[in-house]
Write a protein that holds these residues in place. Sequence first.
Motif, PDB file in Angstrom:
ATOM      1  N   VAL A  32     -66.679   9.996 -77.678  1.00  0.00           N
ATOM      2  CA  VAL A  32     -67.180  11.303 -77.262  1.00  0.00           C
ATOM      3  C   VAL A  32     -68.569  11.524 -77.835  1.00  0.00           C
ATOM      4  O   VAL A  32     -68.953  10.917 -78.831  1.00  0.00           O
ATOM      5  N   THR A  35     -62.853  21.830 -77.900  1.00  0.00           N
ATOM      6  CA  THR A  35     -62.673  20.871 -76.821  1.00  0.00           C
ATOM      7  C   THR A  35     -63.957  20.079 -76.626  1.00  0.00           C
ATOM      8  O   THR A  35     -65.019  20.661 -76.414  1.00  0.00           O
ATOM      9  N   ASP A  76     -65.878  17.939 -74.178  1.00  0.00           N
ATOM     10  CA  ASP A  76     -65.841  17.631 -72.750  1.00  0.00           C
ATOM     11  C   ASP A  76     -66.806  16.523 -72.364  1.00  0.00           C
ATOM     12  O   ASP A  76     -66.778  16.053 -71.231  1.00  0.00           O
ATOM     13  N   LYS A  77     -67.636  16.071 -73.292  1.00  0.00           N
ATOM     14  CA  LYS A  77     -68.555  14.963 -73.017  1.00  0.00           C
ATOM     15  C   LYS A  77     -67.902  13.660 -73.481  1.00  0.00           C
ATOM     16  O   LYS A  77     -68.192  13.136 -74.543  1.00  0.00           O
ATOM     17  N   TYR A 119     -70.659  10.636 -68.048  1.00  0.00           N
ATOM     18  CA  TYR A 119     -69.425  11.191 -68.598  1.00  0.00           C
ATOM     19  C   TYR A 119     -68.285  10.992 -67.605  1.00  0.00           C
ATOM     20  O   TYR A 119     -68.487  10.899 -66.399  1.00  0.00           O
ATOM     21  N   GLU A 136     -65.402  12.425 -65.466  1.00  0.00           N
ATOM     22  CA  GLU A 136     -65.085  13.721 -64.865  1.00  0.00           C
ATOM     23  C   GLU A 136     -63.647  14.113 -65.197  1.00  0.00           C
ATOM     24  O   GLU A 136     -62.721  13.324 -65.007  1.00  0.00           O
ATOM     25  N   GLY A 137     -63.461  15.333 -65.705  1.00  0.00           N
ATOM     26  CA  GLY A 137     -62.124  15.857 -65.980  1.00  0.00           C
ATOM     27  C   GLY A 137     -61.498  15.372 -67.269  1.00  0.00           C
ATOM     28  O   GLY A 137     -60.352  15.696 -67.557  1.00  0.00           O
ATOM     29  N   THR A 143     -61.076  15.329 -71.325  1.00  0.00           N
ATOM     30  CA  THR A 143     -61.331  16.177 -72.489  1.00  0.00           C
ATOM     31  C   THR A 143     -60.594  15.622 -73.693  1.00  0.00           C
ATOM     32  O   THR A 143     -59.582  14.934 -73.566  1.00  0.00           O
ATOM     33  N   GLN A 165     -59.065  17.233 -77.271  1.00  0.00           N
ATOM     34  CA  GLN A 165     -58.753  18.473 -77.982  1.00  0.00           C
ATOM     35  C   GLN A 165     -58.731  18.194 -79.478  1.00  0.00           C
ATOM     36  O   GLN A 165     -58.172  17.194 -79.920  1.00  0.00           O
ATOM     37  N   ASN A 190     -57.902  14.802 -66.409  1.00  0.00           N
ATOM     38  CA  ASN A 190     -57.499  15.635 -65.271  1.00  0.00           C
ATOM     39  C   ASN A 190     -56.268  16.488 -65.581  1.00  0.00           C
ATOM     40  O   ASN A 190     -55.376  16.643 -64.756  1.00  0.00           O
TER      41      ASN A 190
END
Length: 130
Positions: free
Chosen positions: A6, A35, A37-38, A54, A56-57, A59, A61, A105
């Motif tokens: 990440v 979170t 997201d990258k 990156y 897509e979708g 993540t 946590q 996703n």
Amino acid sequence: MTYAIVEASGTQIKVQPGYFYDLNRLHVDEEGNYTFDKVLLINNDGEVTVGQPYIEGATVQGTIQRHLRGRKVIVYKMRPKKNYRKKRGHRQELTRVMINSISVNGSVIAEAESTDAEAVTPEVVETVSE
């Protein structure tokens, strides 16, 4: 072994669920969720997914455990024969993040193993004195 790479705090870092990492200071409250997201890459037991740049979708946590300061770094500048000497110190502001899960996703592909307090608590053994 499932891991993700990440982009966080200006650096790229390899993260796994159940481990904690020290990152440059994130402006989030302690004990809060964060979170990432990258996500650049996900390796799910040999199945590698690479983003452009990156995914897509995807993540990751995490939970902010605490804010801390790193070790002191001494910067010493000197020019010989010129009587020029400067000594400066620096401590980097850090944030400790515990990674909870990696998801793509909306479906979780890797999650940290939870430890129940009851399972970890040792049994109490009664002793009888005579």
